[in-house]
Design a protein around this motif. Structure first.
Motif, short mmCIF file in Angstrom:
data_model
loop_
_atom_site.label_atom_id
_atom_site.label_comp_id
_atom_site.label_asym_id
_atom_site.label_seq_id
_atom_site.Cartn_x
_atom_site.Cartn_y
_atom_site.Cartn_z
N ARG A 159 -4.26 -4.71 -8.74
CA ARG A 159 -4.78 -3.37 -8.16
C ARG A 159 -3.72 -2.85 -7.22
NH1 ARG A 159 -10.42 -2.83 -4.69
NH2 ARG A 159 -10.20 -0.68 -4.12
N TYR A 218 -5.03 3.82 7.31
CA TYR A 218 -5.33 3.34 5.87
C TYR A 218 -4.47 2.05 5.80
CZ TYR A 218 -4.90 3.16 0.89
OH TYR A 218 -4.90 2.76 -0.42
N HIS A 219 -2.94 2.20 5.97
CA HIS A 219 -2.22 1.21 5.67
C HIS A 219 -2.47 -0.06 6.73
CE1 HIS A 219 0.42 3.17 2.95
NE2 HIS A 219 0.63 4.47 3.72
N LYS A 252 -3.19 5.66 -1.07
CA LYS A 252 -3.68 6.98 -0.33
C LYS A 252 -3.21 8.29 -0.76
CE LYS A 252 -6.29 8.81 3.04
NZ LYS A 252 -7.81 8.75 3.50
N TRP A 284 -2.94 -0.24 -4.24
CA TRP A 284 -3.45 0.51 -3.09
C TRP A 284 -2.90 1.89 -2.81
CZ3 TRP A 284 -7.87 -1.83 -1.88
CH2 TRP A 284 -8.05 -3.27 -1.95
N LYS A 343 -4.97 -7.71 2.43
CA LYS A 343 -4.77 -7.29 1.20
C LYS A 343 -3.51 -6.81 0.73
CE LYS A 343 -9.70 -5.86 1.35
NZ LYS A 343 -10.58 -4.41 1.27
N THR A 344 -2.54 -6.56 1.72
CA THR A 344 -1.34 -6.00 1.57
C THR A 344 -0.45 -6.80 2.40
OG1 THR A 344 -1.32 -4.24 3.01
CG2 THR A 344 -1.68 -3.77 0.65
N LEU A 354 -5.52 -2.12 5.61
CA LEU A 354 -5.30 -3.10 4.29
C LEU A 354 -4.31 -4.24 4.76
CD1 LEU A 354 -4.70 -0.11 1.66
CD2 LEU A 354 -6.64 -1.86 1.58
N SER A 378 0.97 -1.15 -0.01
CA SER A 378 0.05 -0.05 -0.11
C SER A 378 0.82 1.31 0.02
CB SER A 378 -0.86 0.02 1.35
OG SER A 378 -0.15 -0.16 2.50
#
Length: 431
Positions: A126, A144-145, A130, A128, A153-154, A148, A104
């Protein structure tokens, strides 16, 4: 003459910037380090006026200080360019075996991130990211990080903000920092040096102050009575001392009107970068009288004097004791030192066209445009317009009615300032 450069940044970025700047003997550094964004104003405040220019380690501190508004000198920040991110991704790919779409990101503009990966031949699914404009808190980026990463997802975060990196480490999230490249820092330093040279040249431009005095026995627009020669002599003596402080020269341009020739740089210092009217001790003692002033900046003495005369006309429109300045790029600013100070253009093809279709001057339309921009709204009533333009409400109403008649303004509503007061029409203006 050395450039005094203020540098504010987080510890790691500040060290990098200083290592680059030390190679420039023409730069004298004023380094300030911060550990958290909340410390920035406290650390910077005591030194706000001590540098010729300011350089910030990233977008966030720059945006915060710009919004703060205390720094009046040129400012810049070191961007986190694609080259900076590419170096980080190369490390993560070879050393940590992490793919671009397993990470991310923050701060990097979306288009730049995609373009950089495409140029590097990195296939990514995809992404990720911000991205944001202006300032952002370390907690918001960390949230945010972390979300995820915890959702699977990350596998790690890539951040450009030092405080976000420290916060993510504290939360146990794998995180890597994007640092600026030396080439990126050198590019910004070069730009600041060129800007400093340009400003030094501009400071040598001719500046003219055109002062019109209203002595105790005079009323607005009246000429001075010869019997007041003693008063005028005293005023001239004080103005002469004031002109000497400006390293300038004084000449009389008629009864009660004087012109002082000096330089832009000196007047910039006396007026706090053309934001305040100077109140020198030499002009003290004339509280009963008033002096209205127009400042003109020009490429030649003649151009500066013409600009000063135009600025004086605008100052007189704003009321006795007002100061206005007409710059060489046709911008007009003022009244200096007043809460409702505005900056507007003295020349505009669009506004000249509007002026031809109305009875309003280009200057009036330009002032109106500047006021609406400053307010951040296209809606205004006559009372508000009068306050900003320093004119009578009935004059403001005439302006709005004229614009309405020409289809440039329309009534969008009414508001009642007091329970028993007359409702005020609110106009929406489309310049």
């Amino acid at each position: 003459m050395k450039m005094r450069l203020g540098i504010l940044g987080a510890d790691d970025t500040l060290d990098l910037i200083l290592s680059v700047v030390h190679a420039y003997p023409e730069i004298e550094c004023l380094p300030i380090v911060y550990d958290a964004e909340g410390e920035i104003f406290e650390r910077l405040g005591p030194h706000a006026d001590e540098a010729d220019m300011w350089l910030f380690s990233g977008q966030v501190p720059y945006a915060m200080v710009k919004e703060w508004g205390r720094i009046k000198k040129p400012m810049a920040y070191v961007p986190h360019t694609g080259a900076s991110l590419y170096r980080t991704l190369l490390h993560l790919s070879h050393e940590k075996k992490l793919a671009a779409d397993e990470l991310s990101y923050d701060t990097i503009p979306p288009g730049e991130l995609a373009h950089m990966l495409e140029e590097a031949g990195i296939a990514a699914g995809r992404l990720w990211l911000k991205s944001y404009e202006g300032a952002i808190s370390a907690d918001e980026l960390a949230d945010y990080h972390e979300a995820l990463w915890r959702e699977g997802k990350t596998k790690a975060a890539v951040t450009c903000l030092r405080t976000a990196q420290l916060e993510l480490k504290r939360r146990g999230v794998p995180v890597y920092r994007v640092l600026p490249t030396r080439a990126g820092v050198e590019s910004v330093i070069g730009m600041l040096l060129r800007t400093h040279e340009m400003l030094q040249f501009k400071d040598t431009q001719i500046a003219v102050q055109m002062i019109e005095l209203e002595t105790p026995g005079m009323t607005g627009g009246e000429a001075a009575d010869p019997s007041e020669g003693g008063v005028l002599e005293l005023i001239e003596e004080k103005l002469l001392r004031y002109a000497k402080q400006l390293h300038g020269s004084l000449k009389t341009a008629g009864t009660g009107r004087y012109v002082i020739f000096t330089t832009r740089g000196i007047l910039r210092e006396w007026t706090c970068d053309f934001s305040a009217a100077p109140r020198p001790e030499e002009l003290a003692g004339f509280a009963d009288g008033r002096f209205t002033c127009g400042i003109g900046i020009g490429r030649t003495a003649g151009e500066a004097e013409i600009h000063a005369g135009t600025a004086l006309l605008h100052a007189k429109e704003s009321g006795p004791g007002s100061w206005m300045v007409f710059f060489d790029d046709k911008r007009i600013a003022g009244p200096l030192g007043k809460g409702e100070q505005i900056t507007f253009s003295g020349a505009s093809d669009q506004l000249r066209e509007l002026s031809r279709h109305t009875s309003l001057s280009v200057q009036t339309l330009s002032k109106l445009k500047s006021i609406l921009k400053k307010r951040g709204s296209a809606e205004i009533n006559a009372h508000e317009l009068a306050m900003h333009m320093q004119i009578l409400p009935r004059s403001a109403r005439r302006i709005l009615i004229e614009l309405e008649a020409k289809g440039i303004a329309r009534v969008s509503g009414e508001e009642s300032p007091h329970p028993r007061g007359r409702p005020r029409k609110v106009y929406r203006i489309e310049l």
